[in-house]
Design an enzyme around this catalytic site. Sequence first.
Site, PDB file in Angstrom:
ATOM      1  N   SER A  94      43.024  42.676  37.163  1.00 11.23           N
ATOM      2  CA  SER A  94      43.112  41.492  38.094  1.00 11.23           C
ATOM      3  C   SER A  94      44.721  41.302  38.051  1.00 11.23           C
ATOM      4  CB  SER A  94      42.553  40.269  37.488  1.00 11.23           C
ATOM      5  OG  SER A  94      42.804  40.025  36.183  1.00 11.23           O
ATOM      6  N   ASP A 270      45.721  29.699  33.753  1.00 10.63           N
ATOM      7  CA  ASP A 270      44.564  30.030  32.943  1.00 10.63           C
ATOM      8  C   ASP A 270      44.843  30.643  31.624  1.00 10.63           C
ATOM      9  OD1 ASP A 270      45.519  32.258  33.938  1.00 10.63           O
ATOM     10  OD2 ASP A 270      43.583  32.991  34.922  1.00 10.63           O
ATOM     11  N   HIS A 273      47.116  34.790  33.842  1.00  6.48           N
ATOM     12  CA  HIS A 273      47.730  35.335  35.116  1.00  6.48           C
ATOM     13  C   HIS A 273      48.991  34.624  35.198  1.00  6.48           C
ATOM     14  CE1 HIS A 273      43.349  36.149  36.017  1.00  6.48           C
ATOM     15  NE2 HIS A 273      43.808  37.284  36.219  1.00  6.48           N
TER      16      HIS A 273
END
Length: 797
Positions: A94, A270, A273
Amino acid sequence: MAALAYNLGKREINHYFSVRSAKVLALVAVLLLALCHLASRRYRGNDSCEYLLSSGRFLGEKVWQPHSCMMHKYKISEAKNCLVDKRIAFIGDSRIRQLFYSFVKIINPQFKEEGNKHENIPFEDKTASVKVDFLWHPEVNGSMKQCIKVWTEDSVAKPHVVVAGAATWSIKIHNGSNEALSQYKMNITSIAPLLEKLAKTSDVYWVLQDPVYEDLLSENRKMITNEKIDAYNEAAISILNSSTRNSKSNVKMFSVSKLIAQETIMESLDGLHLPESSRETSAMILMNVYCNRILKPVDGSCCQPRPPLTLLQKLAACFFTLSIIGYLIFYIIHHNAHRKNKPCTDLESGEEKKNIINPPVSPLGILLQSFCKLGLIMAYFYMCDRANLFMKENKFYTHSTFFIPIIYILVLGVFYNENTKETKVLNREQTDEWKGWMQLVILIYHISGASTFLPVYMHIRVLVAAYLFQTGYGHFSYFWIKGDFGIHRVCQVLFRLNFLVVVLCIVMDRPYQFYYFVPLVTVWFMVIYVTLALWPQIIQKKANGNCFWHFGLLLKLAFLLLCICFLAYSQGAFEKIFSLWPLSKCFELKGNVYEWWFRWRLDRYVFFHGMLFAFIYLALQKRQVLSEGKGEPLFSNKVSNFLLFISVVSFLTYSIWASSCKNKAECNELHPSVSVVQILAFILIRNIPGYARSVYSSFFAWFGKISLELFICQYHIWLAADTRGILVLIPGNPMLNIIVSTFIFVCVAHEISQITNDLAQIIIPKDNSALLKRLACIAAFFCGLLILSSVQDKSRH
């Protein structure tokens, strides 16, 4: 008593520290710094790409500064131009997906972050034939290996750029176990040879894992700790760097994102990221790594090789080398002759016999010495801004970096004040002082990057206009009073204005228009000369005999104003005139004359204002309307007080208007018409009070005498990348670097000013027949320059 102490102190300083000793100190500093940087390059390597990928710091909050080089901010058109017919692949988890999105948004800012996050995401820009793909492979395993293996075997599907990286999913799925780390090492070991093979034909970057902000991590991510991330990063570095024996790995480590994340991860939503600004910085670094060597942007010095020497640069190097050798031979011969002519002692009387007096240095000696010095100075210019020996950094504006140095120089300027030799309006000391403080402010404006702050920009525009105003005033006054329209005067002015710029055009491989201020002053000087020299020649002596001639001059000025207005509002006609060969060789920049039209139009009236002011002032002075005695106000007390009040109000009104500017284009449109208000207000404030007219700042006046050289030299030996960045002689200490680079820069500018004056006396003699011969040689030189330049341009294309 205080004045006596001040004068004694100044004499003491001048006794121990002269301009000559300062220049010797500057030369020693340059040699030492060059040796230090050479040693550093040999020890740490000369690849600025490695610095871009691995080191840097933030300037302020969002501006990333790589170590030792400058990063270009790519626009959409530039990115597409660089990546045309290219395929880029991002493969990983991600975090790599985030980097993919930021990279794509450089090409297409409208691209949306949507769709299933755990699958492949394609992007294609059909106008540029650019393909950028994200391939979802969150772990380093057989799936990722198979994908890379296909690329190594299939040359058609192989990407031009591969950006890979993964680790956090392995930590998360296996709950941060040591077995997972061991498996990661095994998997990356099996992938390393494939990456190395791929890197021989494509650019491959392995993105190291960024740190996390553990306090913000959700419960199912708590096992992803910075300690675990460091262990995975160490494994990746160790294995990938040792994948080739006896040679450096072709797989490049993208470790700079770690440094960026350390400063910004606290802003994460979070804890895992990165915030968008950080991702954009990493994406822009990737763009610089790949595109700088292709597009070669001036302000993107990272990953750019040293530009190859042009034919003209090679010829210039040969000329200066021969000048240095010639001067050394001349010096040795002259020195030996001097030793033979030394006084010898009479053995009988014990007294010295006087021999022939040492003859003055010949013009040939001055010529060789000047070119020898100039050759060494040009070598320094080239080292600073072309050879990648010294470092460069991007500018970063803050109010303190602009206004604090302004306060410093203001204090110094007030401290060093002296009485003027004459008390006329705009006397020589006062104009030198005016040029000096304006030039210092402009230099601070350039190095601080203050052009991004519109109020400062508008005030600096007035300073540039004021310099042009002075030039118009000075040249008009000379021709009006002296009536000297001889070719010697014209050649002297043109030589002094253009000599340094012509040399820099050759040595630094830049067009004449690049140094825009000199073409601007040169053209306006010729306009003044032609206006006054054409029939009927009207000068003060002739006009004093008959007032009719004053009206004749005003008609000339009115016609000049009409021509200025026509060209200002007829861009097509202007561009046709200056696009004619050989004028186009002087005024084109990037293939057109738009930049020249913009610069000319921006201050189109101020030269005319300077001429008109000179005419009115000299007319009032001739009729004894002004009181220019020492300590006397310029007019009667009532008139003086009224004009002072109007001037102060006008000055402040303009400043308020300039400070309230919201749109640069609109303010630039008004600037040519209104800049004269603040210029005239300043002249009246400075000259109406007698006491203000009787003193000047010797500190500012000293800089004013070399203001042209300071303006030109800053392009390459104070600033960097043709004014886009800052030259770094001493890395890691910005304050010391500015002090040292400024000291060297000022010494060089002063020396060039002296060289120009010396050469002007030799190359532009007063004897007309000798001057015509020199002009024929100069014309032949420029014809040769045009031919060589044309050959050079064809070879480039």
